[in-house]
Every structure is written in structure tokens, then in C-alpha cells.
Scaffold this motif. Sequence first.
Motif, PDB file in Angstrom:
ATOM      1  N   ALA A 171       0.797  -1.223   0.000  1.00  9.05           N
ATOM      2  CA  ALA A 171       0.000   0.000   0.000  1.00  9.05           C
ATOM      3  C   ALA A 171       0.831   1.275   0.000  1.00  9.05           C
ATOM      4  CB  ALA A 171      -0.954   0.005   1.197  1.00  9.05           C
ATOM      5  N   THR A 172       2.121   1.191   0.259  1.00 11.08           N
ATOM      6  CA  THR A 172       2.947   2.398   0.215  1.00 11.08           C
ATOM      7  C   THR A 172       3.370   2.675  -1.225  1.00 11.08           C
ATOM      8  OG1 THR A 172       5.071   1.262   0.475  1.00 11.08           O
ATOM      9  CG2 THR A 172       3.836   1.807   2.502  1.00 11.08           C
ATOM     10  N   PRO A 173       3.786   3.894  -1.535  1.00 13.26           N
ATOM     11  CA  PRO A 173       4.246   4.168  -2.902  1.00 13.26           C
ATOM     12  C   PRO A 173       5.365   3.235  -3.345  1.00 13.26           C
ATOM     13  CG  PRO A 173       3.901   6.221  -1.726  1.00 13.26           C
ATOM     14  CD  PRO A 173       3.738   5.124  -0.711  1.00 13.26           C
ATOM     15  N   GLU A 174       6.294   2.937  -2.432  1.00 18.42           N
ATOM     16  CA  GLU A 174       7.414   2.067  -2.783  1.00 18.42           C
ATOM     17  C   GLU A 174       6.940   0.640  -3.043  1.00 18.42           C
ATOM     18  OE1 GLU A 174       8.584   5.605  -0.692  1.00 18.42           O
ATOM     19  OE2 GLU A 174       7.247   3.961  -0.044  1.00 18.42           O
ATOM     20  N   GLU A 175       6.023   0.157  -2.206  1.00 18.07           N
ATOM     21  CA  GLU A 175       5.483  -1.199  -2.393  1.00 18.07           C
ATOM     22  C   GLU A 175       4.689  -1.311  -3.688  1.00 18.07           C
ATOM     23  OE1 GLU A 175       4.965  -2.285   2.369  1.00 18.07           O
ATOM     24  OE2 GLU A 175       3.298  -1.448   1.210  1.00 18.07           O
ATOM     25  N   ARG A 176       3.894  -0.274  -3.973  1.00 17.17           N
ATOM     26  CA  ARG A 176       3.117  -0.303  -5.221  1.00 17.17           C
ATOM     27  C   ARG A 176       4.024  -0.285  -6.438  1.00 17.17           C
ATOM     28  NH1 ARG A 176      -0.290   3.316  -2.305  1.00 17.17           N
ATOM     29  NH2 ARG A 176       0.695   5.089  -3.336  1.00 17.17           N
ATOM     30  N   GLU A 177       5.065   0.529  -6.396  1.00 17.84           N
ATOM     31  CA  GLU A 177       5.978   0.597  -7.525  1.00 17.84           C
ATOM     32  C   GLU A 177       6.646  -0.756  -7.753  1.00 17.84           C
ATOM     33  OE1 GLU A 177       9.898   3.123  -9.056  1.00 17.84           O
ATOM     34  OE2 GLU A 177       9.111   3.448  -7.032  1.00 17.84           O
ATOM     35  N   TRP A 178       7.036  -1.419  -6.662  1.00 19.28           N
ATOM     36  CA  TRP A 178       7.690  -2.716  -6.759  1.00 19.28           C
ATOM     37  C   TRP A 178       6.728  -3.792  -7.260  1.00 19.28           C
ATOM     38  CZ3 TRP A 178       6.640  -6.993  -3.420  1.00 19.28           C
ATOM     39  CH2 TRP A 178       7.465  -8.105  -3.657  1.00 19.28           C
ATOM     40  N   TRP A 179       5.572  -3.938  -6.607  1.00 14.18           N
ATOM     41  CA  TRP A 179       4.637  -5.005  -6.951  1.00 14.18           C
ATOM     42  C   TRP A 179       3.987  -4.772  -8.321  1.00 14.18           C
ATOM     43  CZ3 TRP A 179       3.750  -9.797  -5.662  1.00 14.18           C
ATOM     44  CH2 TRP A 179       2.512 -10.395  -5.957  1.00 14.18           C
ATOM     45  N   GLY A 180       3.479  -3.557  -8.531  1.00 11.30           N
ATOM     46  CA  GLY A 180       2.829  -3.258  -9.802  1.00 11.30           C
ATOM     47  C   GLY A 180       3.798  -3.272 -10.969  1.00 11.30           C
ATOM     48  N   GLY A 181       4.991  -2.723 -10.751  1.00  8.78           N
ATOM     49  CA  GLY A 181       5.994  -2.719 -11.814  1.00  8.78           C
ATOM     50  C   GLY A 181       6.458  -4.119 -12.161  1.00  8.78           C
ATOM     51  N   MET A 182       6.594  -4.950 -11.126  1.00  6.95           N
ATOM     52  CA  MET A 182       7.001  -6.329 -11.353  1.00  6.95           C
ATOM     53  C   MET A 182       5.978  -7.072 -12.192  1.00  6.95           C
ATOM     54  SD  MET A 182       6.094  -9.526 -10.026  1.00  6.95           S
ATOM     55  CE  MET A 182       5.391  -9.100  -8.441  1.00  6.95           C
ATOM     56  N   TRP A 183       4.679  -6.931 -11.853  1.00  6.61           N
ATOM     57  CA  TRP A 183       3.656  -7.648 -12.611  1.00  6.61           C
ATOM     58  C   TRP A 183       3.433  -7.018 -13.994  1.00  6.61           C
ATOM     59  CZ3 TRP A 183       1.916 -12.165 -13.211  1.00  6.61           C
ATOM     60  CH2 TRP A 183       1.891 -13.069 -12.145  1.00  6.61           C
ATOM     61  N   ALA A 184       3.657  -5.721 -14.122  1.00  3.83           N
ATOM     62  CA  ALA A 184       3.567  -5.098 -15.445  1.00  3.83           C
ATOM     63  C   ALA A 184       4.578  -5.718 -16.403  1.00  3.83           C
ATOM     64  CB  ALA A 184       3.788  -3.595 -15.337  1.00  3.83           C
ATOM     65  N   ASP A 185       5.757  -6.057 -15.887  1.00  3.12           N
ATOM     66  CA  ASP A 185       6.768  -6.731 -16.703  1.00  3.12           C
ATOM     67  C   ASP A 185       6.455  -8.215 -16.867  1.00  3.12           C
ATOM     68  OD1 ASP A 185       8.122  -4.348 -16.896  1.00  3.12           O
ATOM     69  OD2 ASP A 185       9.531  -4.812 -15.280  1.00  3.12           O
ATOM     70  N   ARG A 186       6.024  -8.846 -15.789  1.00  2.95           N
ATOM     71  CA  ARG A 186       5.812 -10.294 -15.782  1.00  2.95           C
ATOM     72  C   ARG A 186       4.746 -10.737 -16.780  1.00  2.95           C
ATOM     73  NH1 ARG A 186       5.766 -12.496  -9.552  1.00  2.95           N
ATOM     74  NH2 ARG A 186       5.073 -14.563 -10.128  1.00  2.95           N
ATOM     75  N   ILE A 187       3.692  -9.938 -16.907  1.00  5.07           N
ATOM     76  CA  ILE A 187       2.592 -10.331 -17.792  1.00  5.07           C
ATOM     77  C   ILE A 187       2.992 -10.213 -19.264  1.00  5.07           C
ATOM     78  CG2 ILE A 187       1.492  -8.049 -17.973  1.00  5.07           C
ATOM     79  CD1 ILE A 187      -0.239 -11.532 -17.600  1.00  5.07           C
ATOM     80  N   LEU A 188       4.110  -9.560 -19.526  1.00  7.75           N
ATOM     81  CA  LEU A 188       4.588  -9.428 -20.906  1.00  7.75           C
ATOM     82  C   LEU A 188       5.797 -10.303 -21.212  1.00  7.75           C
ATOM     83  CD1 LEU A 188       4.400  -5.544 -21.413  1.00  7.75           C
ATOM     84  CD2 LEU A 188       2.758  -7.282 -22.182  1.00  7.75           C
ATOM     85  N   GLU A 189       6.599 -10.646 -20.193  1.00  5.83           N
ATOM     86  CA  GLU A 189       7.907 -11.239 -20.475  1.00  5.83           C
ATOM     87  C   GLU A 189       8.138 -12.614 -19.867  1.00  5.83           C
ATOM     88  OE1 GLU A 189       9.673  -9.757 -22.608  1.00  5.83           O
ATOM     89  OE2 GLU A 189       8.632  -7.838 -22.638  1.00  5.83           O
ATOM     90  N   SER A 190       7.313 -13.053 -18.921  1.00  9.75           N
ATOM     91  CA  SER A 190       7.592 -14.294 -18.200  1.00  9.75           C
ATOM     92  C   SER A 190       7.065 -15.513 -18.946  1.00  9.75           C
ATOM     93  CB  SER A 190       6.957 -14.236 -16.816  1.00  9.75           C
ATOM     94  OG  SER A 190       5.541 -14.307 -16.915  1.00  9.75           O
ATOM     95  N   ALA A 191       7.301 -16.695 -18.360  1.00  9.91           N
ATOM     96  CA  ALA A 191       6.767 -17.935 -18.929  1.00  9.91           C
ATOM     97  C   ALA A 191       5.247 -17.897 -19.009  1.00  9.91           C
ATOM     98  CB  ALA A 191       7.229 -19.127 -18.088  1.00  9.91           C
ATOM     99  N   LEU A 192       4.620 -17.242 -18.036  1.00 10.90           N
ATOM    100  CA  LEU A 192       3.167 -17.098 -18.070  1.00 10.90           C
ATOM    101  C   LEU A 192       2.715 -16.384 -19.339  1.00 10.90           C
ATOM    102  CD1 LEU A 192       0.304 -17.140 -16.848  1.00 10.90           C
ATOM    103  CD2 LEU A 192       0.923 -15.030 -15.622  1.00 10.90           C
TER     104      LEU A 192
END
Length: 263
Positions: free
Chosen positions: A198-219
Motif C-alpha cells: 500500500a505504500t508508494p514504494e510497495e506499489r511501484e515494486w509489486w505493480g511494476g514487477m507484474w507489469a513486466d511479468r505479464i509481458l515477459e515471463s513464462a506465463l
Amino acid sequence: MATYTHGHHESVLRSHSNRNIANSAAYLKPYLDPGARLLDVGAGPGTITIDFASHVEHVTATEVGDAELALVKGLAQREGVRNIDFAVEDVHALSFADGTFDVVHTHQVLQHVADPVQALREMKRVTKPGGIVAARDADYAGFLWFPLAPELTDWLQLYRDAARANGGEPDAGRRLLSWARAAGFEDVKASASTWCYATPEEREWWGGMWADRILESALARQLVDSGAADRARLEGISAAWRRWAESSDGWYLIPHGEVICRA
């Protein structure tokens, strides 16, 4: 073995490398004895494993292949941790003798395996009588977030469908008690805990990670190759993750089931 839905892209490891005892195995910490021998099944990048090594006498880390095991090996070498050994293992048929370990731990693994009950039977077999088998898994159907976004609802359904297509059970958290009982454990303590971002740093980490993951990962590759989603749909989900991360109202909750099983 079922297929590991997430794969090992950098974006996946970025998430998993944030884990330690405090945020991922606090339920097990009271049972860690300095003289214990601990088996960590599915060590991943090894951050929890390395943390265990500072609390017990010896840790054995396992993974499904040499490439996967190289991640925890590399971290142990960089950190100078020497009370760890390593083995490539199938959790459905572990190579260790009966009663080898005082504690057997697995985190976010049972949701991916083909037969979680058999996996727990094997973990029980290699645990000393009276020892502990501990498991923690997320429950995807219980994920909650705000602000709401249809693309994130779409992401969740795509992930759950993909995980099941791979032979896993993404809603594993709520099933751990049932699986443990089916595996023959009679003394099981079930609990739950959450991750919340819920903090800006946590959102940047979690949201940024999944923004990349949904485009680049095995999934992402699985979704496109299977025809479940095209690239444009995944790009829309990625953009929604970034909008969520940038929102000052952004909040995300991930529930986990946990079990402490007495062998």
C-alpha cells in the motif's frame, strides 16, 4: 511434476528475492531450533533458505533442476553461507532416507505440484518422528485490490486458468489443512497470514514487477501460445498494473494458508 507457471524470468525473481523468514515464514520461526537440520523444498532464489541457515545447524536446499538450483547456490556463495548443501529433487519422490530432517519447509510450492498430498507424504517420511513439516501457499481466489480495474480481474482469471492447465492449484492456501490430513498428519496447526502492498514504494515494486511479468515471463508465453490471450490484451493488463502502482489509493492484499504438521 506440474509445470511451474511463473517460470524464472528476471521479473519473477525480482518478486521472489524479496522473501525472508519475517515476511514469508514467521509462522515457522518458533519451531526453529539452533541444532536442527532443515530441508527447504523448492528453494527458488534462496533468500528464505539463507535466512534459515542463520537459525539452524544445517540446511538442505532442493530444486527441480540444476539451472533452478544454481540460483540458491549462487546466493549462498555470494553471502559466504557454508552450512547449506544442495540437491535436485522431485518432491513426489525425495531421495532422502526416512527421518533425516528435524524440519521440512516449503513455500509457494504445493500450488504448483501435480500431487500435493503425495508431496506432503514424502515430506512427512523424511522428517524425524515428532519433527515439523511446514507449508505456506497463497490463495489466488482471495486476492483483493483497490482501485478496481477490469484488466486486473482479467489478469487473475487468466493466471488461475493457466495454473490449472499446468496441473497446479492456484487456490492452494485454503486447501493446505485438507491436504495435510489426507497425507496422514494427525497433529496439524492451520493458520493464515497476508502480504499487503500500500505504500508508494510497495506499489511501484509489486505493480511494476507484474507489469513486466505479464509481458515477459513464462506465463506470458503460455497465454499467447495457447491462444488464451493475445499480445494486445497482455499489454492492456500491463498498463493497468502501472496505473494501479501510480494511484495514491492503491492497495493490494494477498492471503496465505499455512500449516505446521507434526510428523
